[in-house]
Design a protein around this motif. Structure first.
Motif, short mmCIF file in Angstrom:
data_model
loop_
_atom_site.label_atom_id
_atom_site.label_comp_id
_atom_site.label_asym_id
_atom_site.label_seq_id
_atom_site.Cartn_x
_atom_site.Cartn_y
_atom_site.Cartn_z
N LEU A 45 -4.43 -2.04 0.41
CA LEU A 45 -3.92 -1.26 1.05
C LEU A 45 -3.06 -1.53 1.80
CD1 LEU A 45 -4.86 2.59 0.28
CD2 LEU A 45 -4.09 0.99 -1.74
N GLY A 46 -1.78 -1.36 2.15
CA GLY A 46 -1.77 -1.40 3.62
C GLY A 46 -1.69 -0.72 3.81
N ASN A 47 -1.64 -0.66 5.74
CA ASN A 47 -2.52 0.31 6.58
C ASN A 47 -1.69 1.49 6.73
OD1 ASN A 47 -4.81 -1.10 7.64
ND2 ASN A 47 -3.42 -2.57 9.34
N SER A 71 -4.97 -12.41 -13.34
CA SER A 71 -5.61 -12.05 -12.53
C SER A 71 -5.47 -10.34 -12.22
CB SER A 71 -6.73 -12.85 -12.29
OG SER A 71 -5.93 -13.12 -11.08
N GLU A 72 -4.99 -10.47 -11.37
CA GLU A 72 -4.20 -9.36 -10.70
C GLU A 72 -4.12 -8.35 -10.85
OE1 GLU A 72 -1.83 -11.51 -7.34
OE2 GLU A 72 -3.08 -13.08 -7.08
N GLN A 73 -2.77 -8.80 -11.92
CA GLN A 73 -2.16 -7.39 -12.94
C GLN A 73 -3.40 -7.53 -13.58
OE1 GLN A 73 0.42 -9.04 -16.41
NE2 GLN A 73 0.88 -7.62 -16.42
N VAL A 74 -4.28 -7.99 -14.17
CA VAL A 74 -5.46 -6.62 -15.10
C VAL A 74 -6.07 -6.47 -14.99
CG1 VAL A 74 -7.38 -7.84 -17.06
CG2 VAL A 74 -4.83 -8.67 -17.01
N ALA A 75 -6.58 -6.86 -13.41
CA ALA A 75 -7.48 -5.92 -12.52
C ALA A 75 -7.02 -4.68 -11.73
CB ALA A 75 -7.81 -7.00 -11.97
N ALA A 76 -5.64 -4.97 -11.98
CA ALA A 76 -4.60 -3.21 -11.27
C ALA A 76 -5.20 -2.46 -12.29
CB ALA A 76 -3.41 -3.16 -10.28
N GLU A 77 -4.18 -2.83 -13.44
CA GLU A 77 -4.32 -2.57 -14.95
C GLU A 77 -5.90 -1.71 -15.49
OE1 GLU A 77 -0.92 -1.13 -15.89
OE2 GLU A 77 0.23 -2.77 -16.19
N ILE A 116 -1.94 -3.71 -3.65
CA ILE A 116 -2.61 -5.40 -4.22
C ILE A 116 -3.21 -5.40 -4.66
CG2 ILE A 116 -0.67 -6.64 -3.39
CD1 ILE A 116 -2.60 -8.31 -1.99
N THR A 117 -4.08 -6.33 -5.45
CA THR A 117 -5.61 -6.29 -5.90
C THR A 117 -5.72 -8.12 -5.39
OG1 THR A 117 -6.03 -5.13 -7.45
CG2 THR A 117 -7.15 -5.96 -7.78
N VAL A 118 -6.30 -8.58 -5.41
CA VAL A 118 -5.83 -10.25 -5.46
C VAL A 118 -6.99 -10.96 -4.53
CG1 VAL A 118 -5.56 -10.13 -2.60
CG2 VAL A 118 -4.67 -11.92 -3.86
#
Length: 323
Positions: free
Chosen positions: A131-133, A162-168, A201-203
């Protein structure tokens, strides 16, 4: 007239001789282009550039990184799929390009299962939920509660499958709704996270761990089944939310166009494995969560088959519709 004909024949013979000598030279005898199907600055780009330097030293030819971002890696993968199978255009692939795309797109411009010849695996890395602070949530549980209190109001950025699927997957398993926002560049996504224009974001841990340690962003959890050595203070998603089955790891590997000669594949595999096994590269990337897994082309072929089946299930479970 005859002297002119003789001179022309001599020039032609010399040209053909030189061409024959060039073709007879062992591979490689000219620069090798590595297509990185994502923007400069991301994990794929950083890893590609580190490998290219080591591979060039071993192969005796320049190894040039060529970034071709777009469409979850599709644009870059398509270039390699349609390139001459001579070992001079290869792909730094990921789960996006070589396992998941066929389930994210209604139609690909190539057959993902047959367009590429495996060269070798580089390794894998978990992702970090970030997350942003300025977001008023200190833990992943608090973020889920915030999302439930503000349904449809929070968003996540992504640049790769990977980022899209991780968040979904996270949203589905936690019972929350997040708005997906695609980006071409991880740097732009991070800038918008810091500016409050996206919520989460999930990166990859490799990209986020330095910013997390510096306090520029707030890491909440990692997507692997075990905690990451790069951020051991962060729980896994399973730990943070009391789940059992959440796990997602991004992997990186090198591929050539199908039909590339076996001896060229073997030479490239030797160079990739030597680079991935070098102490300099491991010392640089292991502290940011990268696990190196060099191996044979056959091992990569087996892994990619398993990963393709795995990502099909992940994408379906996350209820992501093909575009």
């Amino acid at each position: 007239m005859q002297p002119l004909v003789n001179r022309c024949l001599a020039v032609l013979a010399t040209t053909l001789l030189c061409a024959g000598i060039a073709q007879a030279q062992p591979y490689p005898n000219k620069p090798i282009r590595v297509i990185v199907p994502f923007a400069p600055g991301g994990t794929s780009d950083q890893m590609g550039r580190a490998l290219a330097e080591k591979m060039a030293a071993m192969l005796g030819q320049p190894v040039i990184i060529d970034n071709k971002p777009g469409a979850n890696g599709l644009l870059g993968a398509d270039i390699v799929a349609k390139a001459a199978p001579d070992g001079y255009t290869i792909l730094l692939g990921t789960n996006s390009t070589n396992a998941a795309l066929k389930y994210l797109m209604k139609k690909l411009p190539y057959d993902q299962d047959t367009a590429f010849a495996p060269i070798g695996t580089i390794g894998s890395v978990p992702l970090m939920v970030v997350l942003g602070n300025d977001v008023p949530a200190k833990t992943l549980k608090e973020f889920v509660d915030l999302a439930k209190a503000r349904p449809g109001d929070l968003s996540f950025a992504y640049t790769a499958t990977s980022e899209q699927v991780a968040a979904e997957m996270l949203a589905r398993m936690a019972g929350i709704q997040l708005n997906p926002i695609p980006y071409k560049s991880g740097g732009t996504a991070m800038t918008d996270l810091l500016g409050g224009r996206v919520t989460m974001i999930t990166v990859s841990v490799a990209a986020t761990a330095p910013h997390h340690r510096a306090g520029k962003i707030r890491g909440l959890a990692v997507t692997s089944a075990k905690r990451s050595a790069a951020a051991p203070e962060l729980p896994t998603v399973n730990e943070a939310l009391g789940l059992k089955d959440y796990e997602l790891i991004a992997y990186f590997a090198v591929f050539a166009p199908a039909g590339t000669p076996a001896e060229v594949i073997a030479r490239l595999n030797q160079a990739v494995n030597a680079a991935a096994s070098s102490k300099e590269i491991q010392d640089k990337f292991a502290p940011i969560g990268f696990v190196f897994e060099p191996g044979t082309p056959e091992a990569l072929a087996r892994r990619n088959k398993l990963e393709t089946a795995k990502w099909e299930k992940l994408i379906r479970d996350a209820k992501i519709e093909p575009q």
